[in-house]
Design a protein around this motif. Sequence first.
Motif, PDB file in Angstrom:
ATOM      1  N   LEU A  10       0.815  -1.208   0.000  1.00 51.98           N
ATOM      2  CA  LEU A  10       0.000   0.000   0.000  1.00 51.98           C
ATOM      3  C   LEU A  10       0.853   1.265   0.000  1.00 51.98           C
ATOM      4  O   LEU A  10       0.498   2.265  -0.629  1.00 51.98           O
ATOM      5  CB  LEU A  10      -0.945  -0.008   1.205  1.00 51.98           C
ATOM      6  N   ILE A  11       1.974   1.237   0.732  1.00 49.75           N
ATOM      7  CA  ILE A  11       2.817   2.438   0.792  1.00 49.75           C
ATOM      8  C   ILE A  11       3.861   2.461  -0.314  1.00 49.75           C
ATOM      9  O   ILE A  11       4.550   3.476  -0.484  1.00 49.75           O
ATOM     10  CB  ILE A  11       3.519   2.547   2.152  1.00 49.75           C
ATOM     11  N   ALA A  12       3.972   1.378  -1.073  1.00 52.98           N
ATOM     12  CA  ALA A  12       4.992   1.330  -2.131  1.00 52.98           C
ATOM     13  C   ALA A  12       4.814   2.433  -3.172  1.00 52.98           C
ATOM     14  O   ALA A  12       5.799   3.068  -3.570  1.00 52.98           O
ATOM     15  CB  ALA A  12       4.988  -0.050  -2.790  1.00 52.98           C
ATOM     16  N   PRO A  13       3.593   2.723  -3.674  1.00 49.15           N
ATOM     17  CA  PRO A  13       3.469   3.808  -4.662  1.00 49.15           C
ATOM     18  C   PRO A  13       3.937   5.160  -4.138  1.00 49.15           C
ATOM     19  O   PRO A  13       4.591   5.920  -4.864  1.00 49.15           O
ATOM     20  CB  PRO A  13       1.966   3.819  -4.973  1.00 49.15           C
ATOM     21  N   ALA A  14       3.629   5.459  -2.878  1.00 53.39           N
ATOM     22  CA  ALA A  14       4.066   6.734  -2.308  1.00 53.39           C
ATOM     23  C   ALA A  14       5.588   6.781  -2.173  1.00 53.39           C
ATOM     24  O   ALA A  14       6.221   7.801  -2.475  1.00 53.39           O
ATOM     25  CB  ALA A  14       3.407   6.967  -0.948  1.00 53.39           C
ATOM     26  N   VAL A  15       6.181   5.666  -1.726  1.00 50.91           N
ATOM     27  CA  VAL A  15       7.641   5.634  -1.575  1.00 50.91           C
ATOM     28  C   VAL A  15       8.331   5.765  -2.926  1.00 50.91           C
ATOM     29  O   VAL A  15       9.309   6.508  -3.082  1.00 50.91           O
ATOM     30  CB  VAL A  15       8.067   4.338  -0.859  1.00 50.91           C
ATOM     31  N   ILE A  16       7.821   5.052  -3.926  1.00 50.92           N
ATOM     32  CA  ILE A  16       8.414   5.132  -5.262  1.00 50.92           C
ATOM     33  C   ILE A  16       8.265   6.533  -5.843  1.00 50.92           C
ATOM     34  O   ILE A  16       9.203   7.081  -6.456  1.00 50.92           O
ATOM     35  CB  ILE A  16       7.769   4.078  -6.180  1.00 50.92           C
ATOM     36  N   SER A  17       7.103   7.144  -5.645  1.00 50.48           N
ATOM     37  CA  SER A  17       6.886   8.503  -6.161  1.00 50.48           C
ATOM     38  C   SER A  17       7.836   9.502  -5.506  1.00 50.48           C
ATOM     39  O   SER A  17       8.411  10.368  -6.179  1.00 50.48           O
ATOM     40  CB  SER A  17       5.440   8.927  -5.931  1.00 50.48           C
ATOM     41  N   MET A  18       8.003   9.391  -4.189  1.00 45.75           N
ATOM     42  CA  MET A  18       8.921  10.287  -3.501  1.00 45.75           C
ATOM     43  C   MET A  18      10.360  10.070  -3.961  1.00 45.75           C
ATOM     44  O   MET A  18      11.131  11.028  -4.119  1.00 45.75           O
ATOM     45  CB  MET A  18       8.812  10.087  -1.991  1.00 45.75           C
ATOM     46  N   ALA A  19      10.733   8.813  -4.179  1.00 49.80           N
ATOM     47  CA  ALA A  19      12.092   8.528  -4.633  1.00 49.80           C
ATOM     48  C   ALA A  19      12.343   9.106  -6.022  1.00 49.80           C
ATOM     49  O   ALA A  19      13.419   9.645  -6.298  1.00 49.80           O
ATOM     50  CB  ALA A  19      12.341   7.017  -4.630  1.00 49.80           C
ATOM     51  N   VAL A  20      11.334   9.003  -6.898  1.00 49.03           N
ATOM     52  CA  VAL A  20      11.505   9.495  -8.267  1.00 49.03           C
ATOM     53  C   VAL A  20      11.453  11.018  -8.313  1.00 49.03           C
ATOM     54  O   VAL A  20      12.265  11.665  -8.991  1.00 49.03           O
ATOM     55  CB  VAL A  20      10.427   8.884  -9.187  1.00 49.03           C
ATOM     56  N   LEU A  21      10.503  11.621  -7.588  1.00 50.21           N
ATOM     57  CA  LEU A  21      10.282  13.060  -7.687  1.00 50.21           C
ATOM     58  C   LEU A  21      11.165  13.884  -6.753  1.00 50.21           C
ATOM     59  O   LEU A  21      11.426  15.059  -7.033  1.00 50.21           O
ATOM     60  CB  LEU A  21       8.813  13.380  -7.403  1.00 50.21           C
ATOM     61  N   LEU A  22      11.619  13.308  -5.646  1.00 46.69           N
ATOM     62  CA  LEU A  22      12.385  14.072  -4.662  1.00 46.69           C
ATOM     63  C   LEU A  22      13.808  13.560  -4.487  1.00 46.69           C
ATOM     64  O   LEU A  22      14.771  14.332  -4.597  1.00 46.69           O
ATOM     65  CB  LEU A  22      11.654  14.053  -3.312  1.00 46.69           C
TER      66      LEU A  22
END
Length: 340
Positions: free
Chosen positions: A55-67
């Motif tokens: 469930l938290i994987a999309p948020a973690v991946i998005s933060m890693a890619v964008l930030l």
Amino acid sequence: MTVHSQGAVSTAPEDAPGRAAGESTTPPPPTGSQEIHTPPRGRRSRLGGLVPYLLIAPAVISMAVLLLYPLVKNVILSFQQVNRKELITRVPEWVGFDNYTELLKDPDFWTVVLRSLVFTVANVLLIMVIGSLIGVLLNRLGTKMRLVLSLALMLAWAMPIVASVTVFRWLFDEQFGVANWVLRSLGFSGYEQHNWFETGFSTLVIVTLLIVWGSIPFVALNMYAGLTTIGSELYEAAKMDGANGWRTFWSVVFPNLKPFFMITTFLEIIWVFKAFAQVYAMNMGGPDHASETLPVYAYITGQGLFRYGLAAAISVLTIVMLIAIMSFYFRLILKQEEEQ
């Protein structure tokens, strides 16, 4: 009473049907093994343990890619020399800490740092004081006036930055500005086509008005929401003790809303310190670089002078300064959590 075949009389109560005489009424203990068998964990239990991570994987991946990825690339760029030549050849030159050494020895950099700190402190103080006062006002107004004021605050908060900058530039326009017209109407002299953007100080004052005007709604509405959580009996007790308005605020409101003030101040420092669009769109850091803050200074160094490695070093130092400033508030928050 029972008469036996031998003629003896017994006064014992007659046994219930189907129960032998003298038999205990306690039910027999259960037979067999007393162990409770737990069913083995199968694929379903293993998948259940992975659900939170999925469930938290999309948020973690998005933060890693964008930030995270841009931050790492920016740090790497700060150790390189990327000018016009390197942009054409696409072969950056590693220079180590030369960019940082050049910045730390440049007096213009420290001037911008001092200007950014003073600018941030002035804005945050005004935002917190005025926003808190408007929040208290919202709590004391009637329903209709509270609704009108809340709508006005929401409209100010929702206005895009570029549109608000355009409005403020028109208000302080040299020829058709409302500010010059109002001052002339009040009898002040010297405001015939007065240039409000002539100096860096006056430019930053106008930018401060813009940022404070756009940030007050956030503080005011959150302040009002926090005030609704304080029980009326606390105000009544303070009134019975003879406390005036300021005493009531410091003895009742502030202790109960201390977490609100800490978190809001924390967010406003970050918001103001990294403010770019308001400063750049107002006068592009001018005149003569006199209104540049650190984000604008980094942008002009990179896009204007084509020194992208040096601009990356400025942004990295800006992040380090912001972390150093906010470490004080982190310690206060952690200390408060330990006390609770």
